[in-house]
Design a protein around this motif. Structure first.
Motif, PDB file in Angstrom:
ATOM      1  N   ARG A   2     -39.875  -6.992 -24.545  1.00 33.79           N
ATOM      2  CA  ARG A   2     -40.578  -6.837 -25.821  1.00 33.79           C
ATOM      3  C   ARG A   2     -42.069  -7.107 -25.680  1.00 33.79           C
ATOM      4  O   ARG A   2     -42.890  -6.433 -26.279  1.00 33.79           O
ATOM      5  N   ARG A   3     -42.406  -8.097 -24.877  1.00 29.28           N
ATOM      6  CA  ARG A   3     -43.818  -8.433 -24.669  1.00 29.28           C
ATOM      7  C   ARG A   3     -44.552  -7.274 -23.988  1.00 29.28           C
ATOM      8  O   ARG A   3     -45.661  -6.909 -24.376  1.00 29.28           O
ATOM      9  N   LEU A   4     -43.919  -6.669 -22.988  1.00 25.07           N
ATOM     10  CA  LEU A   4     -44.538  -5.545 -22.292  1.00 25.07           C
ATOM     11  C   LEU A   4     -44.702  -4.333 -23.210  1.00 25.07           C
ATOM     12  O   LEU A   4     -45.742  -3.675 -23.208  1.00 25.07           O
ATOM     13  N   VAL A   5     -43.688  -4.025 -23.996  1.00 23.77           N
ATOM     14  CA  VAL A   5     -43.763  -2.892 -24.918  1.00 23.77           C
ATOM     15  C   VAL A   5     -44.858  -3.131 -25.955  1.00 23.77           C
ATOM     16  O   VAL A   5     -45.652  -2.239 -26.262  1.00 23.77           O
ATOM     17  N   ALA A   6     -44.924  -4.342 -26.476  1.00 21.74           N
ATOM     18  CA  ALA A   6     -45.965  -4.669 -27.462  1.00 21.74           C
ATOM     19  C   ALA A   6     -47.356  -4.515 -26.849  1.00 21.74           C
ATOM     20  O   ALA A   6     -48.267  -3.980 -27.488  1.00 21.74           O
ATOM     21  N   ALA A   7     -47.533  -4.958 -25.610  1.00 18.77           N
ATOM     22  CA  ALA A   7     -48.831  -4.833 -24.942  1.00 18.77           C
ATOM     23  C   ALA A   7     -49.199  -3.370 -24.730  1.00 18.77           C
ATOM     24  O   ALA A   7     -50.348  -2.968 -24.951  1.00 18.77           O
ATOM     25  N   ALA A   8     -48.238  -2.548 -24.314  1.00 14.69           N
ATOM     26  CA  ALA A   8     -48.506  -1.126 -24.112  1.00 14.69           C
ATOM     27  C   ALA A   8     -48.843  -0.452 -25.433  1.00 14.69           C
ATOM     28  O   ALA A   8     -49.778   0.362 -25.516  1.00 14.69           O
ATOM     29  N   GLU A  30     -47.913  -0.236 -18.625  1.00 13.13           N
ATOM     30  CA  GLU A  30     -47.031   0.928 -18.573  1.00 13.13           C
ATOM     31  C   GLU A  30     -46.408   1.096 -17.194  1.00 13.13           C
ATOM     32  O   GLU A  30     -45.237   1.447 -17.068  1.00 13.13           O
ATOM     33  N   ARG A  31     -47.178   0.864 -16.131  1.00  7.99           N
ATOM     34  CA  ARG A  31     -46.618   0.944 -14.773  1.00  7.99           C
ATOM     35  C   ARG A  31     -45.518  -0.099 -14.586  1.00  7.99           C
ATOM     36  O   ARG A  31     -44.490   0.182 -13.982  1.00  7.99           O
ATOM     37  N   ARG A  32     -45.735  -1.298 -15.110  1.00 12.81           N
ATOM     38  CA  ARG A  32     -44.728  -2.361 -14.992  1.00 12.81           C
ATOM     39  C   ARG A  32     -43.445  -1.974 -15.715  1.00 12.81           C
ATOM     40  O   ARG A  32     -42.343  -2.140 -15.192  1.00 12.81           O
ATOM     41  N   PHE A  37     -37.883  -0.323 -15.800  1.00 14.06           N
ATOM     42  CA  PHE A  37     -36.883   0.367 -16.618  1.00 14.06           C
ATOM     43  C   PHE A  37     -36.869   1.885 -16.473  1.00 14.06           C
ATOM     44  O   PHE A  37     -36.097   2.562 -17.161  1.00 14.06           O
ATOM     45  N   GLY A  38     -37.719   2.452 -15.627  1.00 17.39           N
ATOM     46  CA  GLY A  38     -37.745   3.894 -15.457  1.00 17.39           C
ATOM     47  C   GLY A  38     -38.162   4.642 -16.717  1.00 17.39           C
ATOM     48  O   GLY A  38     -37.673   5.732 -16.991  1.00 17.39           O
ATOM     49  N   THR A  39     -39.088   4.060 -17.472  1.00 19.11           N
ATOM     50  CA  THR A  39     -39.475   4.639 -18.758  1.00 19.11           C
ATOM     51  C   THR A  39     -40.094   6.025 -18.634  1.00 19.11           C
ATOM     52  O   THR A  39     -40.043   6.803 -19.582  1.00 19.11           O
TER      53      THR A  39
END
Length: 71
Positions: A2-8, A30-32, A37-39
């Motif tokens: 959730r933290r990564l998605v919020a940052a992106a 986004e790279r992370r 997760f293969g987004t």
């Protein structure tokens, strides 16, 4: 996650508001997400687009592997 998605999403909002390119923090986030997760290779569909549902023919040409997920 959730933290990564919020940052992106924050980086995208800033880019959209200024009309500029996403900052290095946004690209790094986004790279992370993609590494974890293969987004960049994942599409989530639900409802009538899923296999065995009335509109499955819309998504069927995309191929790939179908798995259950949680949104």
């Amino acid at each position: 996650m959730r933290r990564l998605v919020a940052a992106a999403n924050t980086a995208h909002r800033r880019r959209d508001a200024t009309g500029g390119a996403a900052g290095s923090d946004g690209r790094r986030t986004e790279r992370r997400l993609d590494d974890l997760f293969g987004t960049g290779r994942t599409l989530a569909v639900y409802g009538t687009l899923a296999p065995g549902r009335p509109n499955q023919d819309v998504a069927a040409p995309l191929g790939g592997e179908w798995t259950d997920g949680v949104i």
